[in-house]
Enzyme design. Structure first.
Site, mmCIF file in Angstrom:
data_model
loop_
_atom_site.group_PDB
_atom_site.id
_atom_site.type_symbol
_atom_site.label_atom_id
_atom_site.label_comp_id
_atom_site.label_asym_id
_atom_site.label_seq_id
_atom_site.Cartn_x
_atom_site.Cartn_y
_atom_site.Cartn_z
ATOM 1 C CD GLN A 125 -2.572 1.509 2.866
ATOM 2 O OE1 GLN A 125 -2.030 0.780 3.961
ATOM 3 N NE2 GLN A 125 -4.096 2.330 2.751
ATOM 4 C CB SER A 128 2.114 7.042 4.247
ATOM 5 O OG SER A 128 0.897 5.925 5.342
ATOM 6 C CB SER A 160 3.472 -2.956 5.724
ATOM 7 O OG SER A 160 3.454 -1.658 6.730
ATOM 8 C CD GLU A 244 -5.663 -0.151 6.653
ATOM 9 O OE1 GLU A 244 -5.594 1.263 5.897
ATOM 10 O OE2 GLU A 244 -3.785 -0.381 6.239
ATOM 11 C CG ASN A 363 -5.200 3.699 18.391
ATOM 12 O OD1 ASN A 363 -5.763 3.327 17.663
ATOM 13 N ND2 ASN A 363 -4.834 2.733 19.239
HETATM 14 C C1 LIG Z 1 4.176 -0.634 11.276
HETATM 15 C C2 LIG Z 1 3.332 0.203 10.573
HETATM 16 C C3 LIG Z 1 3.011 -0.664 9.282
HETATM 17 C C4 LIG Z 1 2.438 1.188 7.682
HETATM 18 N N1 LIG Z 1 1.808 0.454 6.506
HETATM 19 C C5 LIG Z 1 1.478 1.594 5.961
HETATM 20 C C6 LIG Z 1 1.486 1.054 4.352
HETATM 21 O O1 LIG Z 1 1.508 0.117 4.224
HETATM 22 N N2 LIG Z 1 1.314 1.760 3.701
HETATM 23 C C7 LIG Z 1 1.103 3.246 4.122
HETATM 24 O O2 LIG Z 1 0.798 4.053 3.016
HETATM 25 N N3 LIG Z 1 0.935 3.384 4.914
HETATM 26 C C8 LIG Z 1 1.423 2.815 6.343
HETATM 27 N N4 LIG Z 1 2.187 3.615 7.760
HETATM 28 C C9 LIG Z 1 1.973 4.692 7.869
HETATM 29 C C10 LIG Z 1 0.504 4.851 8.579
HETATM 30 O O3 LIG Z 1 -0.495 4.931 7.967
HETATM 31 C C11 LIG Z 1 0.979 6.448 9.177
HETATM 32 O O4 LIG Z 1 2.680 6.281 9.774
HETATM 33 C C12 LIG Z 1 -0.246 7.001 10.267
HETATM 34 O O5 LIG Z 1 -1.283 7.516 9.263
HETATM 35 C C13 LIG Z 1 -0.020 8.072 11.071
HETATM 36 O O6 LIG Z 1 1.009 8.951 9.939
HETATM 37 P P1 LIG Z 1 2.250 9.675 10.483
HETATM 38 O O7 LIG Z 1 3.808 8.301 10.890
HETATM 39 O O8 LIG Z 1 2.620 10.711 9.081
HETATM 40 O O9 LIG Z 1 2.427 10.381 11.797
HETATM 41 P P2 LIG Z 1 1.927 12.853 11.818
HETATM 42 O O10 LIG Z 1 0.295 12.300 10.992
HETATM 43 O O11 LIG Z 1 2.716 13.215 11.550
HETATM 44 O O12 LIG Z 1 1.155 11.966 13.123
HETATM 45 C C14 LIG Z 1 1.835 11.936 14.733
HETATM 46 C C15 LIG Z 1 0.596 12.465 15.827
HETATM 47 O O13 LIG Z 1 0.879 13.673 15.542
HETATM 48 C C16 LIG Z 1 -0.732 13.015 15.726
HETATM 49 N N5 LIG Z 1 -2.069 13.967 14.874
HETATM 50 C C17 LIG Z 1 -1.612 13.777 13.916
HETATM 51 N N6 LIG Z 1 -3.114 14.917 13.013
HETATM 52 C C18 LIG Z 1 -3.648 14.768 15.021
HETATM 53 C C19 LIG Z 1 -5.122 15.782 14.295
HETATM 54 N N7 LIG Z 1 -5.420 16.074 13.837
HETATM 55 N N8 LIG Z 1 -5.256 15.402 15.901
HETATM 56 C C20 LIG Z 1 -4.814 14.638 17.000
HETATM 57 N N9 LIG Z 1 -3.215 14.237 16.554
HETATM 58 C C21 LIG Z 1 -2.825 14.107 15.399
HETATM 59 C C22 LIG Z 1 -0.602 11.911 15.732
HETATM 60 O O14 LIG Z 1 -1.850 10.794 16.447
HETATM 61 C C23 LIG Z 1 0.622 11.454 16.060
HETATM 62 O O15 LIG Z 1 0.299 10.843 17.637
HETATM 63 C C24 LIG Z 1 2.498 2.086 8.652
HETATM 64 C C25 LIG Z 1 2.775 3.390 9.472
HETATM 65 C C26 LIG Z 1 3.212 1.606 10.314
HETATM 66 C C27 LIG Z 1 4.012 2.081 11.710
#
Ligand SMILES: Cc1cc2nc3c(=O)[nH]c(=O)nc-3n(C[C@H](O)[C@H](O)[C@H](O)COP(=O)(O)OP(=O)(O)OC[C@H]3O[C@@H](n4cnc5c(N)ncnc54)[C@H](O)[C@@H]3O)c2cc1C
Length: 382
Positions: A125, A128, A160, A244, A363
């Site tokens: 996928q 991100s 992933s 998902e 979450n």
């Molecule tokens: C093990 C793993 C597998 C993954 N696999 C995939 C994959 O296969 N394909 C893919 O595309 N992505 C994948 N991801 C990415 C995943 O979807 C993102 O890490 C996730 O959506 C969070 O985005 P970010 O890491 O950019 O964090 P950010 O969006 O930068 O968030 C950082 C922190 O800020 C908080 N935050 C951000 N905005 C808000 C808001 N509006 N209100 C409250 N809190 C907020 C978040 O909750 C978090 O605690 C994977 C991630 C992990 C850890």
């Protein structure tokens, strides 16, 4: 709610249990996050397919069994209870396939689904980006129009399985975000070995290399690999996120089996005087059962024509916290068993459970969805 299954569903269960008993590998496969483990899990997918168990809910013409939700949940119970391997094809089967059933053309379904079911094409996928995780709509990777197709440019991350997978599905900016960032996005699939794709593994906490970031520089995608209409990518992508976060990713069978394993560990490893640990094991058993009942209630609603919808955010928060607590209890039970703590199944599971509150939508974001859409509270921090 009546949880007694009719005889034909119990017959389906017996068939699955019998097949799994004869086919699940006796020894644990190496981690699918390594090249060797990925290959072994791909072989397992082929074996599942040979028994027609790789995509039980798909129509028969694509290699499935046309199983309804009830049978699928029963199959999952048997799958995890049998100690069967993790699914390397999960992204494809759980996320892309439902999208193709809803938005793909018949040609796309015929071309993409059978090799997915056979484990010949494993999918990653590619949603991100470094600046687009929770706020996915701010993504910047783009697809530019060219003769008979599109050229992809930009960077995707946290993908992933991408280091060893064959193809990826992703969202790209193809037009101006005229009336908001959700506009002008296109959903398409591409080959991870196409010219212009660079896959760079990202080391995980345990050092295993299957996680990756993708750098795209003029990657050609023919028109036939666009899913749905160009510009409609957001709507198409969102139709898969409920699955998902909810049922497709974490069926209760997985936690029922894990809670049973934890209970067995407690019987052999616990100090009976440690009532605090005993209570945590009991909590794990109760939690697995609660999640099972909640899921069956959701399944009943869906069977009557309802949608998974925002309720899947409740599942997501629950299973991710549950998984973490279960593994922490197991590690506390193991105490000083060093070998088990470094590379054992429980330790590996714990490392992965740390990511549960992040992937499939953090979450914090799920809680906002619950607050706004299920509880009707005012919009929060965004
Ligand atoms: C093990 C793993 C597998 C993954 N696999 C995939 C994959 O296969 N394909 C893919 O595309 N992505 C994948 N991801 C990415 C995943 O979807 C993102 O890490 C996730 O959506 C969070 O985005 P970010 O890491 O950019 O964090 P950010 O969006 O930068 O968030 C950082 C922190 O800020 C908080 N935050 C951000 N905005 C808000 C808001 N509006 N209100 C409250 N809190 C907020 C978040 O909750 C978090 O605690 C994977 C991630 C992990 C850890």
């Amino acid at each position: 709610m009546d949880l007694t299954h009719p005889p034909e569903v119990e017959a389906f269960r017996a068939e699955a249990r019998d097949w799994l008993a004869r086919n699940v590998p006796a020894a644990l496969l190496p981690s699918l996050e390594t090249a060797e483990g990925f290959a072994a899990h791909r072989e397992w997918e082929a074996r599942l397919y040979a028994g027609r168990w790789s995509a039980v809910s798909w129509p028969r013409e694509y290699g499935g069994r046309g199983a309804d939700l009830e049978r699928w949940l029963v199959f999952e119970e048997e799958y995890w209870a049998a100690g069967a391997p993790a699914r390397v094809s999960q992204n494809g089967i759980g996320l892309l396939a439902p999208t193709l059933f809803d938005h793909g053309t018949p040609e796309q379904r015929e071309r993409l689904l059978p090799p997915m079911a056979r484990g010949e094409q494993v999918w990653a996928q590619a949603w991100s980006e470094p600046e687009a995780g929770s706020d996915l709509a701010s993504l910047r990777a783009r697809a530019e129009r060219t003769a008979d197709g599109w050229l992809l440019y930009g960077q995707k991350t946290w993908s992933s399985r991408a280091a060893f997978a064959d193809r990826a599905f992703g969202l790209f900016r193809t037009g101006a975000a005229a009336s908001g960032p959700h506009q002008g996005l296109t959903y398409l699939v591409f080959d991870l070995r196409a010219p212009g794709v660079e896959v760079r593994p990202i080391g995980r906490l345990d050092g295993k290399p299957a996680f990756a970031e993708l750098f795209l520089d003029g990657v050609f995608v023919p028109d036939r690999d666009v899913i749905g209409e160009p510009g409609q990518g957001w709507r198409i992508a969102m139709s898969a996120t409920g699955s998902e976060r909810g049922l497709a990713l974490r069926s209760p069978g997985r936690f029922l089996a894990a809670a049973d394993r934890l209970y067995a560990l407690w019987r052999t490893a616990a100090d009976p005087a440690d009532t605090a640990l005993r209570d945590r094991v009991a909590d794990a058993l109760v939690g697995a059962r609660a999640y099972e009942l909640f899921t069956w209630a959701a399944a009943a609603r869906i069977a009557e024509g309802g949608q998974a919808g925002a309720e899947s955010s409740l599942n997501k928060v629950f299973w991710s916290q549950y998984d973490l607590a279960l593994h922490e209890t197991a590690l506390d039970l193991l105490g000083g068993a060093e070998a088990e703590l470094i590379d054992g199944e429980w330790a590996q599971g714990w490392l992965f459970s740390l990511a549960g509150p992040i992937y499939a939508g953090t979450n914090e974001i799920q809680r906002d969805i619950i607050a706004e859409r299920l509880l009707g509270l005012p919009k929060g921090r965004r």
